[in-house]
Design a protein around this motif. Sequence first.
Motif, short mmCIF file in Angstrom:
data_model
loop_
_atom_site.label_atom_id
_atom_site.label_comp_id
_atom_site.label_asym_id
_atom_site.label_seq_id
_atom_site.Cartn_x
_atom_site.Cartn_y
_atom_site.Cartn_z
N ARG A 437 47.51 97.71 54.10
CA ARG A 437 46.18 97.14 54.35
C ARG A 437 45.13 97.96 53.50
O ARG A 437 44.13 97.47 52.96
N GLU A 438 45.47 99.41 53.41
CA GLU A 438 44.74 100.02 52.43
C GLU A 438 44.96 99.51 51.03
O GLU A 438 43.68 99.73 50.46
N GLU A 439 45.76 99.30 50.70
CA GLU A 439 46.03 98.73 49.30
C GLU A 439 45.01 97.47 48.90
O GLU A 439 44.28 97.31 48.11
N ARG A 441 42.51 96.61 50.84
CA ARG A 441 41.04 97.07 50.79
C ARG A 441 40.67 97.86 49.61
O ARG A 441 39.41 97.36 48.95
N SER A 442 41.64 98.47 48.85
CA SER A 442 41.10 99.04 47.42
C SER A 442 40.99 98.12 46.31
O SER A 442 40.31 98.09 45.59
N LYS A 443 41.76 96.72 46.67
CA LYS A 443 41.46 95.72 45.79
C LYS A 443 40.51 94.62 45.99
O LYS A 443 40.48 93.83 45.65
N LYS A 444 39.85 95.18 47.30
CA LYS A 444 38.96 94.29 48.07
C LYS A 444 39.26 92.88 48.35
O LYS A 444 38.70 92.02 48.36
N ASP A 445 40.56 92.77 48.87
CA ASP A 445 41.23 91.80 49.26
C ASP A 445 40.91 91.96 50.83
O ASP A 445 41.97 92.02 51.45
N TYR A 446 39.84 91.48 51.05
CA TYR A 446 39.47 91.71 52.69
C TYR A 446 39.90 90.34 53.62
O TYR A 446 40.32 90.76 54.56
N SER A 449 43.47 92.10 54.38
CA SER A 449 43.01 93.19 55.16
C SER A 449 42.82 92.87 56.59
O SER A 449 43.21 93.44 57.68
N ASP A 450 42.07 91.60 56.83
CA ASP A 450 41.56 91.22 58.18
C ASP A 450 42.97 90.83 58.64
O ASP A 450 43.04 90.45 60.00
N ASP A 465 38.49 102.01 61.98
CA ASP A 465 38.22 102.53 60.67
C ASP A 465 37.25 103.71 60.85
O ASP A 465 36.12 103.34 61.21
#
Length: 476
Positions: A437-439, A441-446, A449-450, A465
Amino acid sequence: MIPSRSRSSAGCRNDKEDSTMPLSIYNSLSRKHEEFLPLNPPDVNMYTCGVTVYDSCHIGHARSLYIFNLVRAYLSYRGYKVNFVRNITDIDDKIINKARESGMSWKEVAEKYIEEYRRDLKLLGIGEADSEPRATENIDCMIDHIAALVEKGAAYVSGGDVYFNVRKFPGYGKLSGQDTEQMRQGVRIGPSEMKNDPLDFALWKASKPSEPSWTSPWGAGRPGWHIECSAMSMKYLKSGTLDIHAGGRDLIFPHHENEIAQSEALTGKPFARYWIHHGLLTINGQKMAKSLGNFITIRDAVSEYPADVLKLLYLQTHYSSPLDFSREKMKEAAHALERISIFLSHSTTFAGGEAAGEVSQARQDFLRAMDNDFNTPEALACAFSLIGLANKRPDDAVLRAAAAAEVKSMLRILGLAAGEENSAKNGIDIAAMLKKREEARSKKDYALSDKIRKDLEAGGIILEDTKQGTLWRRKI
């Protein structure tokens, strides 16, 4: 009967008394608090009456199993070497009746519910006793005990039955505090009983046709219920005098009273130095019964709430006091567990440090509470006092780390699993999911992530968070 004693749950004390006060126990026999002094310290011999395996265990059994296991654990924590015996009654009128009703053999009934009982222990996170002797595996020692009582004149044979002669034991009634003459007025001899006195109780019962039986000097039969505990406790604890005998308040008379009589008449020694009794459990003010539709099994309770919620419900009332179970109280206990879980999950990122004075004081107060007849309401209040203190000082990382470590220690002593979670649940590697999930979020793949958050939530994991990073906890 011995009256219930109220226990304060006002909160954690904050005084400067000596934290090394001796451990005291309320002794049902003397009706007063006494310093705990085992016969041969550090060894402690402890016996508790176990289950009769004719039906599923309910939440009243759970209270007994949990509380006395907690007593055992705390004594071990205090440095004693505890030999803990909890029997299993696998032959009894109730088992025989259940067999007739169900069409099973009495052995099948016993095996079915012994298996359920052991499964319930695992559901509750409670270990088995050091010995869990079954009555049917110890008939010989019961026969020897009964034969010795007959030889001493403390028991007599009548029509294939053997009865204990209560008039030959002057101390009868000392545990329950009842007068024997008054007791006789309320007892009637049944048509199938051939005994000399209404208070005399069966040590051995001649078997009826089709009933299970064992060979004895008095003919085919089976032991009475009371003799089981006396014979097995002395056999497995290897002593004529137990340090602690524990059980429910409903067993004081006649079961425990009869245990004392048949044991002390044989040995001439005190049967147990300390008698501990827990209060009874009711459901919304009523006695639990299947006919009332309020019979709650351990399996049903734990399927609805984590075992720690049930344990917190028990801890909030002193073991000797009655406890009324309700859905509202379970919700309150669940909220308390959630508060613990949130605090611990938010404290995992802090580095350890030397405990603050307030933390050391809380620990002393916790131990004082437990040393005072296992006063769990006050001990639990000490844990919540620490949580409240740390939450008021969110930026004090050293305090929060020390408080979290101490709360975890208290919970371990109380037999609670909160704070001891690992990162795997239901086959899900939580740590790996968080990293993924952190990876994302860092790629802005929300979207990913969700999705990971929702997948974890479906598996009972809540993510938060925070500025310290992503924290997780179990869903209560």
